[in-house]
Design a protein around this motif. Structure first.
Motif, PDB file in Angstrom:
ATOM      1  N   THR A  27      -3.758 -12.844  -5.328  1.00 23.03           N
ATOM      2  CA  THR A  27      -4.715 -12.096  -4.514  1.00 23.03           C
ATOM      3  C   THR A  27      -4.071 -11.061  -3.596  1.00 23.03           C
ATOM      4  OG1 THR A  27      -4.685 -13.792  -2.793  1.00 23.03           O
ATOM      5  CG2 THR A  27      -6.331 -14.035  -4.535  1.00 23.03           C
ATOM      6  N   GLN A  28      -2.766 -10.884  -3.690  1.00 28.05           N
ATOM      7  CA  GLN A  28      -2.085  -9.948  -2.788  1.00 28.05           C
ATOM      8  C   GLN A  28      -2.119  -8.520  -3.321  1.00 28.05           C
ATOM      9  OE1 GLN A  28      -1.425 -11.077   0.224  1.00 28.05           O
ATOM     10  NE2 GLN A  28      -2.275 -12.918  -0.718  1.00 28.05           N
ATOM     11  N   PRO A  29      -2.222  -7.535  -2.418  1.00 22.78           N
ATOM     12  CA  PRO A  29      -2.246  -6.134  -2.833  1.00 22.78           C
ATOM     13  C   PRO A  29      -0.901  -5.706  -3.423  1.00 22.78           C
ATOM     14  CG  PRO A  29      -2.080  -6.286  -0.451  1.00 22.78           C
ATOM     15  CD  PRO A  29      -2.283  -7.687  -0.971  1.00 22.78           C
ATOM     16  N   ASP A  30      -0.947  -4.768  -4.334  1.00 24.05           N
ATOM     17  CA  ASP A  30       0.270  -4.280  -4.988  1.00 24.05           C
ATOM     18  C   ASP A  30       0.520  -2.829  -4.598  1.00 24.05           C
ATOM     19  OD1 ASP A  30       2.518  -4.585  -6.502  1.00 24.05           O
ATOM     20  OD2 ASP A  30       1.521  -4.345  -8.426  1.00 24.05           O
ATOM     21  N   ASN A  31       0.391  -2.538  -3.313  1.00 25.27           N
ATOM     22  CA  ASN A  31       0.596  -1.180  -2.809  1.00 25.27           C
ATOM     23  C   ASN A  31       2.032  -1.015  -2.335  1.00 25.27           C
ATOM     24  OD1 ASN A  31      -2.118  -0.681  -3.221  1.00 25.27           O
ATOM     25  ND2 ASN A  31      -2.679  -1.289  -1.159  1.00 25.27           N
ATOM     26  N   GLY A  32       2.355   0.170  -1.902  1.00 24.52           N
ATOM     27  CA  GLY A  32       3.692   0.424  -1.375  1.00 24.52           C
ATOM     28  C   GLY A  32       4.746   0.205  -2.439  1.00 24.52           C
ATOM     29  N   GLU A  58       0.224   1.561   1.853  1.00 26.65           N
ATOM     30  CA  GLU A  58       0.672   2.950   1.779  1.00 26.65           C
ATOM     31  C   GLU A  58       0.772   3.504   3.202  1.00 26.65           C
ATOM     32  OE1 GLU A  58       1.595   4.243  -0.999  1.00 26.65           O
ATOM     33  OE2 GLU A  58       0.732   2.783  -2.378  1.00 26.65           O
ATOM     34  N   PRO A  59       1.794   4.295   3.504  1.00 27.84           N
ATOM     35  CA  PRO A  59       1.973   4.802   4.870  1.00 27.84           C
ATOM     36  C   PRO A  59       0.747   5.533   5.415  1.00 27.84           C
ATOM     37  CG  PRO A  59       3.915   5.283   3.559  1.00 27.84           C
ATOM     38  CD  PRO A  59       2.877   4.726   2.617  1.00 27.84           C
ATOM     39  N   GLU A  60       0.057   6.270   4.579  1.00 26.38           N
ATOM     40  CA  GLU A  60      -1.115   7.015   5.064  1.00 26.38           C
ATOM     41  C   GLU A  60      -2.302   6.104   5.379  1.00 26.38           C
ATOM     42  OE1 GLU A  60      -1.322   7.137   0.522  1.00 26.38           O
ATOM     43  OE2 GLU A  60       0.247   7.358   2.021  1.00 26.38           O
ATOM     44  N   ASP A  61      -2.244   4.867   4.923  1.00 27.10           N
ATOM     45  CA  ASP A  61      -3.327   3.911   5.184  1.00 27.10           C
ATOM     46  C   ASP A  61      -2.995   2.957   6.330  1.00 27.10           C
ATOM     47  OD1 ASP A  61      -4.685   5.010   3.059  1.00 27.10           O
ATOM     48  OD2 ASP A  61      -3.997   3.505   1.626  1.00 27.10           O
ATOM     49  N   ALA A  62      -1.835   3.102   6.922  1.00 23.79           N
ATOM     50  CA  ALA A  62      -1.380   2.167   7.951  1.00 23.79           C
ATOM     51  C   ALA A  62      -2.006   2.489   9.308  1.00 23.79           C
ATOM     52  CB  ALA A  62       0.139   2.179   8.037  1.00 23.79           C
ATOM     53  N   THR A  63      -3.309   2.297   9.397  1.00 24.33           N
ATOM     54  CA  THR A  63      -4.038   2.484  10.648  1.00 24.33           C
ATOM     55  C   THR A  63      -4.878   1.234  10.902  1.00 24.33           C
ATOM     56  OG1 THR A  63      -6.021   3.458   9.666  1.00 24.33           O
ATOM     57  CG2 THR A  63      -4.212   4.971  10.194  1.00 24.33           C
ATOM     58  N   PHE A  64      -5.280   1.031  12.151  1.00 25.60           N
ATOM     59  CA  PHE A  64      -6.093  -0.136  12.476  1.00 25.60           C
ATOM     60  C   PHE A  64      -7.520   0.011  11.963  1.00 25.60           C
ATOM     61  CE2 PHE A  64      -2.710  -0.759  15.659  1.00 25.60           C
ATOM     62  CZ  PHE A  64      -2.325  -2.015  15.249  1.00 25.60           C
TER      63      PHE A  64
END
Length: 91
Positions: A27-32, A58-64
């Motif tokens: 169930t873990q994401p495979d991003n980055g 992804e760095p561009e998605d690293a927001t709260f």
């Protein structure tokens, strides 16, 4: 409360992919760089996994407001679980 009764409290661990169960790995994401290289915050209580947070983002998605929104949910979960555990101790 019986003196021999043990209260299991919330457990928060920083773990590697290999530390997760097979079901949790699925169930873990495979991003980055990939889920195998990510680190995870695993929140459990009494041996039951309540939440897993991954840094495979992804760095561009690293927001709260996006991928890090789950950090806010984890703090709320820990608070609620702490209240429940505290009530058990008061008995």
């Amino acid at each position: 409360m019986n003196k021999t009764e043990v209260i299991v409290v919330l457990k928060v661990e920083l773990v590697y992919y290999d530390d997760l169960s097979e079901k949790e790995k699925e169930t873990q994401p495979d991003n980055g760089c990939g889920k195998e290289y990510a680190r995870y915050i695993k929140i459990s209580n009494a041996g039951q996994t309540l939440m897993i947070l991954s840094d495979a983002i992804e760095p561009e998605d690293a927001t709260f407001n996006r991928d890090l929104r789950s950090v806010i949910d984890a703090v709320k979960l820990a608070y609620v679980q702490g209240i429940k555990d505290g009530k058990k101790l008061r008995r």
